[in-house]
Scaffold this motif. Sequence first.
Motif, PDB file in Angstrom:
ATOM      1  N   PRO A   1      14.759  51.150  -6.421  1.00 23.23           N
ATOM      2  CA  PRO A   1      14.292  50.972  -7.806  1.00 23.23           C
ATOM      3  C   PRO A   1      14.491  49.540  -8.315  1.00 23.23           C
ATOM      4  O   PRO A   1      13.859  49.113  -9.274  1.00 23.23           O
ATOM      5  N   SER A   2      15.369  48.782  -7.658  1.00 21.46           N
ATOM      6  CA  SER A   2      15.668  47.430  -8.108  1.00 21.46           C
ATOM      7  C   SER A   2      14.716  46.374  -7.567  1.00 21.46           C
ATOM      8  O   SER A   2      14.741  45.237  -8.030  1.00 21.46           O
ATOM      9  N   VAL A   3      13.872  46.717  -6.606  1.00 20.96           N
ATOM     10  CA  VAL A   3      13.023  45.720  -5.952  1.00 20.96           C
ATOM     11  C   VAL A   3      12.172  44.961  -6.970  1.00 20.96           C
ATOM     12  O   VAL A   3      12.091  43.727  -6.925  1.00 20.96           O
ATOM     13  N   THR A   4      11.554  45.665  -7.902  1.00 22.58           N
ATOM     14  CA  THR A   4      10.721  45.006  -8.912  1.00 22.58           C
ATOM     15  C   THR A   4      11.552  44.037  -9.734  1.00 22.58           C
ATOM     16  O   THR A   4      11.133  42.901  -9.977  1.00 22.58           O
ATOM     17  N   LYS A   5      12.744  44.472 -10.155  1.00 23.07           N
ATOM     18  CA  LYS A   5      13.612  43.595 -10.941  1.00 23.07           C
ATOM     19  C   LYS A   5      14.071  42.395 -10.120  1.00 23.07           C
ATOM     20  O   LYS A   5      14.180  41.286 -10.645  1.00 23.07           O
ATOM     21  N   ILE A   6      14.339  42.603  -8.846  1.00 31.21           N
ATOM     22  CA  ILE A   6      14.765  41.499  -7.982  1.00 31.21           C
ATOM     23  C   ILE A   6      13.680  40.438  -7.937  1.00 31.21           C
ATOM     24  O   ILE A   6      13.937  39.248  -8.115  1.00 31.21           O
ATOM     25  N   VAL A   7      12.450  40.860  -7.708  1.00 30.21           N
ATOM     26  CA  VAL A   7      11.328  39.928  -7.625  1.00 30.21           C
ATOM     27  C   VAL A   7      11.116  39.232  -8.968  1.00 30.21           C
ATOM     28  O   VAL A   7      10.945  38.009  -9.027  1.00 30.21           O
ATOM     29  N   GLU A   8      11.151  39.983 -10.061  1.00 27.56           N
ATOM     30  CA  GLU A   8      10.970  39.388 -11.387  1.00 27.56           C
ATOM     31  C   GLU A   8      12.054  38.347 -11.674  1.00 27.56           C
ATOM     32  O   GLU A   8      11.761  37.256 -12.162  1.00 27.56           O
ATOM     33  N   ARG A   9      13.293  38.670 -11.376  1.00 23.19           N
ATOM     34  CA  ARG A   9      14.398  37.742 -11.639  1.00 23.19           C
ATOM     35  C   ARG A   9      14.311  36.514 -10.738  1.00 23.19           C
ATOM     36  O   ARG A   9      14.620  35.406 -11.168  1.00 23.19           O
ATOM     37  N   ALA A  10      13.898  36.714  -9.499  1.00 23.33           N
ATOM     38  CA  ALA A  10      13.727  35.578  -8.590  1.00 23.33           C
ATOM     39  C   ALA A  10      12.626  34.653  -9.105  1.00 23.33           C
ATOM     40  O   ALA A  10      12.762  33.427  -9.059  1.00 23.33           O
ATOM     41  N   MET A  11      11.547  35.231  -9.627  1.00 24.94           N
ATOM     42  CA  MET A  11      10.452  34.422 -10.168  1.00 24.94           C
ATOM     43  C   MET A  11      10.915  33.627 -11.381  1.00 24.94           C
ATOM     44  O   MET A  11      10.637  32.437 -11.493  1.00 24.94           O
ATOM     45  N   VAL A  12      11.635  34.267 -12.292  1.00 22.34           N
ATOM     46  CA  VAL A  12      12.127  33.585 -13.487  1.00 22.34           C
ATOM     47  C   VAL A  12      13.089  32.465 -13.099  1.00 22.34           C
ATOM     48  O   VAL A  12      12.995  31.344 -13.619  1.00 22.34           O
ATOM     49  N   ALA A  13      13.999  32.746 -12.167  1.00 25.19           N
ATOM     50  CA  ALA A  13      14.957  31.721 -11.732  1.00 25.19           C
ATOM     51  C   ALA A  13      14.236  30.547 -11.090  1.00 25.19           C
ATOM     52  O   ALA A  13      14.554  29.386 -11.366  1.00 25.19           O
ATOM     53  N   ALA A  14      13.243  30.824 -10.252  1.00 26.86           N
ATOM     54  CA  ALA A  14      12.492  29.749  -9.594  1.00 26.86           C
ATOM     55  C   ALA A  14      11.717  28.914 -10.607  1.00 26.86           C
ATOM     56  O   ALA A  14      11.633  27.695 -10.484  1.00 26.86           O
ATOM     57  N   GLU A  15      11.167  29.562 -11.623  1.00 21.25           N
ATOM     58  CA  GLU A  15      10.448  28.826 -12.665  1.00 21.25           C
ATOM     59  C   GLU A  15      11.410  27.979 -13.494  1.00 21.25           C
ATOM     60  O   GLU A  15      11.123  26.813 -13.779  1.00 21.25           O
ATOM     61  N   ARG A  16      12.564  28.528 -13.864  1.00 22.70           N
ATOM     62  CA  ARG A  16      13.539  27.791 -14.680  1.00 22.70           C
ATOM     63  C   ARG A  16      14.100  26.575 -13.947  1.00 22.70           C
ATOM     64  O   ARG A  16      14.434  25.576 -14.573  1.00 22.70           O
ATOM     65  N   GLN A  17      14.229  26.689 -12.640  1.00 25.44           N
ATOM     66  CA  GLN A  17      14.761  25.581 -11.839  1.00 25.44           C
ATOM     67  C   GLN A  17      13.653  24.634 -11.376  1.00 25.44           C
ATOM     68  O   GLN A  17      13.904  23.720 -10.603  1.00 25.44           O
ATOM     69  N   HIS A  18      12.430  24.876 -11.854  1.00 27.38           N
ATOM     70  CA  HIS A  18      11.258  24.049 -11.517  1.00 27.38           C
ATOM     71  C   HIS A  18      10.983  24.001 -10.017  1.00 27.38           C
ATOM     72  O   HIS A  18      10.562  22.985  -9.478  1.00 27.38           O
ATOM     73  N   ILE A  19      11.241  25.134  -9.361  1.00 30.16           N
ATOM     74  CA  ILE A  19      10.943  25.257  -7.937  1.00 30.16           C
ATOM     75  C   ILE A  19       9.474  25.626  -7.762  1.00 30.16           C
ATOM     76  O   ILE A  19       8.822  25.160  -6.836  1.00 30.16           O
ATOM     77  N   VAL A  20       8.970  26.465  -8.645  1.00 32.61           N
ATOM     78  CA  VAL A  20       7.558  26.848  -8.643  1.00 32.61           C
ATOM     79  C   VAL A  20       7.005  26.701 -10.048  1.00 32.61           C
ATOM     80  O   VAL A  20       7.757  26.628 -11.015  1.00 32.61           O
ATOM     81  N   THR A  21       5.690  26.690 -10.147  1.00 34.03           N
ATOM     82  CA  THR A  21       5.041  26.610 -11.458  1.00 34.03           C
ATOM     83  C   THR A  21       4.923  28.011 -12.056  1.00 34.03           C
ATOM     84  O   THR A  21       4.972  29.018 -11.339  1.00 34.03           O
ATOM     85  N   ASP A  22       4.749  28.060 -13.357  1.00 31.30           N
ATOM     86  CA  ASP A  22       4.568  29.328 -14.063  1.00 31.30           C
ATOM     87  C   ASP A  22       3.095  29.715 -13.957  1.00 31.30           C
ATOM     88  O   ASP A  22       2.325  29.565 -14.892  1.00 31.30           O
ATOM     89  N   SER A  23       2.723  30.201 -12.771  1.00 27.38           N
ATOM     90  CA  SER A  23       1.329  30.587 -12.509  1.00 27.38           C
ATOM     91  C   SER A  23       1.323  31.667 -11.434  1.00 27.38           C
ATOM     92  O   SER A  23       2.351  31.963 -10.825  1.00 27.38           O
ATOM     93  N   HIS A  24       0.148  32.228 -11.191  1.00 27.97           N
ATOM     94  CA  HIS A  24       0.060  33.248 -10.149  1.00 27.97           C
ATOM     95  C   HIS A  24       0.338  32.651  -8.775  1.00 27.97           C
ATOM     96  O   HIS A  24       0.879  33.315  -7.897  1.00 27.97           O
ATOM     97  N   VAL A  25       0.034  31.375  -8.582  1.00 26.15           N
ATOM     98  CA  VAL A  25       0.339  30.700  -7.320  1.00 26.15           C
ATOM     99  C   VAL A  25       1.857  30.577  -7.147  1.00 26.15           C
ATOM    100  O   VAL A  25       2.398  30.860  -6.085  1.00 26.15           O
ATOM    101  N   GLY A  26       2.544  30.165  -8.225  1.00 27.75           N
ATOM    102  CA  GLY A  26       4.001  30.070  -8.184  1.00 27.75           C
ATOM    103  C   GLY A  26       4.634  31.425  -7.929  1.00 27.75           C
ATOM    104  O   GLY A  26       5.576  31.552  -7.135  1.00 27.75           O
ATOM    105  N   ALA A  27       4.131  32.455  -8.590  1.00 24.61           N
ATOM    106  CA  ALA A  27       4.659  33.809  -8.400  1.00 24.61           C
ATOM    107  C   ALA A  27       4.448  34.266  -6.957  1.00 24.61           C
ATOM    108  O   ALA A  27       5.341  34.858  -6.360  1.00 24.61           O
ATOM    109  N   GLY A  28       3.293  33.959  -6.412  1.00 15.37           N
ATOM    110  CA  GLY A  28       3.022  34.330  -5.023  1.00 15.37           C
ATOM    111  C   GLY A  28       3.915  33.609  -4.041  1.00 15.37           C
ATOM    112  O   GLY A  28       4.272  34.135  -3.003  1.00 15.37           O
ATOM    113  N   THR A  29       4.304  32.403  -4.388  1.00 15.33           N
ATOM    114  CA  THR A  29       5.193  31.632  -3.521  1.00 15.33           C
ATOM    115  C   THR A  29       6.554  32.286  -3.424  1.00 15.33           C
ATOM    116  O   THR A  29       7.162  32.336  -2.365  1.00 15.33           O
ATOM    117  N   VAL A  30       7.035  32.796  -4.563  1.00 11.68           N
ATOM    118  CA  VAL A  30       8.347  33.460  -4.571  1.00 11.68           C
ATOM    119  C   VAL A  30       8.273  34.695  -3.717  1.00 11.68           C
ATOM    120  O   VAL A  30       9.118  34.983  -2.917  1.00 11.68           O
TER     121      VAL A  30
END
Length: 80
Positions: free
Chosen positions: A51-80
Amino acid sequence: MEKEIFSIDVGRAALRMAMSETREDEDRLKANYAKEGFRTAAVNFGGEFLPSVTKIVERAMVAAERQHIVTDSHVGAGTV
């Protein structure tokens, strides 16, 4: 000249970050990886795995965006 970073290097860094035991250990790893040209982020999660998989992915995406590892876009989300 910067060392080329391969996908295996990224996988190893991700595993080491995931295995860090303390915030201090995590910060030390982040600093060391930054010197090597990596941009890193870490996030905590807990609970039942499936049940946590969705939350794990969402949190990883937010962390990656906040640290400027990926852009806030569907491409950035796909990268995560």
